[in-house]
Design an enzyme around this catalytic site. Structure first.
Site, PDB file in Angstrom:
ATOM      1  N   ASP A  14       1.664  -8.209 -27.088  1.00 14.09           N
ATOM      2  CA  ASP A  14       2.715  -8.797 -26.260  1.00 14.09           C
ATOM      3  C   ASP A  14       2.243 -10.061 -25.547  1.00 14.09           C
ATOM      4  O   ASP A  14       1.052 -10.384 -25.528  1.00 14.09           O
ATOM      5  CB  ASP A  14       3.248  -7.771 -25.246  1.00 14.09           C
ATOM      6  N   ASP A  29       5.212   3.814 -16.189  1.00 19.31           N
ATOM      7  CA  ASP A  29       6.530   4.319 -16.602  1.00 19.31           C
ATOM      8  C   ASP A  29       6.547   4.750 -18.073  1.00 19.31           C
ATOM      9  O   ASP A  29       7.602   5.001 -18.637  1.00 19.31           O
ATOM     10  CB  ASP A  29       7.621   3.265 -16.337  1.00 19.31           C
ATOM     11  N   HIS A  64       5.502   2.957 -20.720  1.00 24.05           N
ATOM     12  CA  HIS A  64       5.653   1.926 -21.760  1.00 24.05           C
ATOM     13  C   HIS A  64       4.375   1.762 -22.578  1.00 24.05           C
ATOM     14  O   HIS A  64       3.270   1.956 -22.072  1.00 24.05           O
ATOM     15  CB  HIS A  64       6.141   0.581 -21.195  1.00 24.05           C
ATOM     16  N   GLU A  67       9.733  -0.836 -22.617  1.00 25.40           N
ATOM     17  CA  GLU A  67      10.047  -0.114 -21.394  1.00 25.40           C
ATOM     18  C   GLU A  67      10.935   1.093 -21.703  1.00 25.40           C
ATOM     19  O   GLU A  67      11.492   1.191 -22.804  1.00 25.40           O
ATOM     20  CB  GLU A  67      10.763  -1.074 -20.425  1.00 25.40           C
TER      21      GLU A  67
HETATM   22  C1  F6R Z   1      -0.502  -4.973 -22.406  1.00 22.65           C
HETATM   23  C2  F6R Z   1       0.299  -3.806 -22.718  1.00 22.65           C
HETATM   24  C3  F6R Z   1       0.769  -2.885 -21.646  1.00 22.65           C
HETATM   25  C4  F6R Z   1      -0.377  -2.360 -20.787  1.00 22.65           C
HETATM   26  C5  F6R Z   1       0.180  -1.473 -19.678  1.00 22.65           C
HETATM   27  C6  F6R Z   1      -0.922  -0.936 -18.784  1.00 22.65           C
HETATM   28  O1  F6R Z   1      -0.827  -5.679 -23.575  1.00 22.65           O
HETATM   29  O2  F6R Z   1       0.608  -3.619 -23.847  1.00 22.65           O
HETATM   30  O3  F6R Z   1       1.410  -1.792 -22.241  1.00 22.65           O
HETATM   31  O4  F6R Z   1      -1.265  -1.654 -21.590  1.00 22.65           O
HETATM   32  O5  F6R Z   1       1.083  -2.196 -18.914  1.00 22.65           O
HETATM   33  O6  F6R Z   1      -1.474  -1.993 -18.070  1.00 22.65           O
HETATM   34  P1  F6R Z   1      -2.860  -1.823 -17.305  1.00 22.65           P
HETATM   35  O7  F6R Z   1      -3.870  -1.584 -18.354  1.00 22.65           O
HETATM   36  O8  F6R Z   1      -3.077  -3.143 -16.610  1.00 22.65           O
HETATM   37  O9  F6R Z   1      -2.689  -0.680 -16.398  1.00 22.65           O
END
Ligand code: F6R
Length: 256
Positions: free
Chosen positions: A63, A132, A134, A139
């Site tokens: 992403d 959440d 994702h 999401e």
């Molecule tokens: C980022 C991604 C997101 C993160 C998630 C957790 O490339 O795909 O799904 O893995 O938001 O973020 P952190 O690791 O910062 O808690």
């Protein structure tokens, strides 16, 4: 799903790094799907320390924020070069990260999917998980069949990511993300989660019903998923003792 629970984040990262390293030894021209954020940092550091050969490896990131200049310190382009790519011998042309400044976003997303297909598909996808549920930036209520596309972040995710931007308002609201359908086509998924704040999302994803309310729960339908957790992230799993038992009693040929 194979649930691997380790006492510390570092120990879980070492297991995850061995899984990735084994793939790169077995298939030097592997295609890796990569994630950003806090979660994969330890894995990337461990991989850098292993001095692996990345010369034939191709990567696709999950992403990117829409509208952030590529050089912005919080863009996922900057993140990946700073935390992994500049430290390994990967060829620049083998790196793929969604272009958050593409003029025609739907066209870009379709082309990204084509590039993944042309590369032969993703051998191993590294995933973090949002509080959440994702994965990527899919999401809650994302279609479980979704492909690479634009998504709007939840307010919860903007809150969670405010720590990178100084304030919640500064977090871009829109992103390009691989879809759940895209992630489900990876041959193997490696989901990492650390800390108590991920424990509810992990419990729902691993032991709850398959539902778009927790997008990571779709991984229950994937044939090859490893979930590397530290104790706090595993703390709400009802069957944690069984997962530990399984890991401690692995046949020798299954140990990584
Ligand atoms: C980022 C991604 C997101 C993160 C998630 C957790 O490339 O795909 O799904 O893995 O938001 O973020 P952190 O690791 O910062 O808690």
């Amino acid at each position: 799903m194979e649930i691997i629970i380790q006492a510390t984040q570092q120990a879980a990262n070492e297991v995850a790094a061995r899984i990735v390293a084994r793939l790169l030894h077995e298939k030097p021209n592997a295609v890796l799907g990569l994630a950003t954020g806090s979660t994969p940092l330890g894995l990337y550091q461990a991989l850098i320390g292993m001095n692996l050969d990345w010369s034939q490896v191709t990567t696709f990131n999950l992403d990117e924020y829409i509208g952030l200049p590529r050089e912005h310190p919080q863009s996922y382009h900057s993140f990946m070069w700073e935390n992994l790519f500049q430290h390994v011998n990967i060829a620049k042309e083998n790196v793929h990260i969604p272009d958050g400044n593409a003029e025609d976003i739907p066209k870009f997303c379709a082309a990204y999917e084509d590039q993944i297909r042309t590369a032969g598909g993703i051998d191993l996808q590294v995933l973090g998980i949002g509080t959440d549920g994702h994965i990527g930036f899919n999401e809650p209520t994302s279609s479980l069949a979704s492909r690479t596309r634009i998504k709007t972040l939840t307010q919860q995710t903007c809150k969670d990511n405010a720590r990178f931007f100084g304030s919640e308002e500064a977090v871009p609201k829109h992103v390009i993300t691989m879809g759940i359908g895209t992630i489900m086509e990876a041959r193997q998924n490696l989901l990492l989660a650390f800390g108590d704040n991920k424990s509810s999302a992990i419990a729902e994803a691993v032991e709850g019903p398959i539902t778009s309310i927790n997008p990571a729960s779709a991984l229950q339908m994937h044939p090859l998923v490893k979930v590397c957790l530290d104790d706090p992230a595993a703390s709400k799993l009802q069957r944690a003792d069984y997962y530990r038992w399984v890991y401690d009693n692995k046949p020798a040929w299954q140990i990584f």
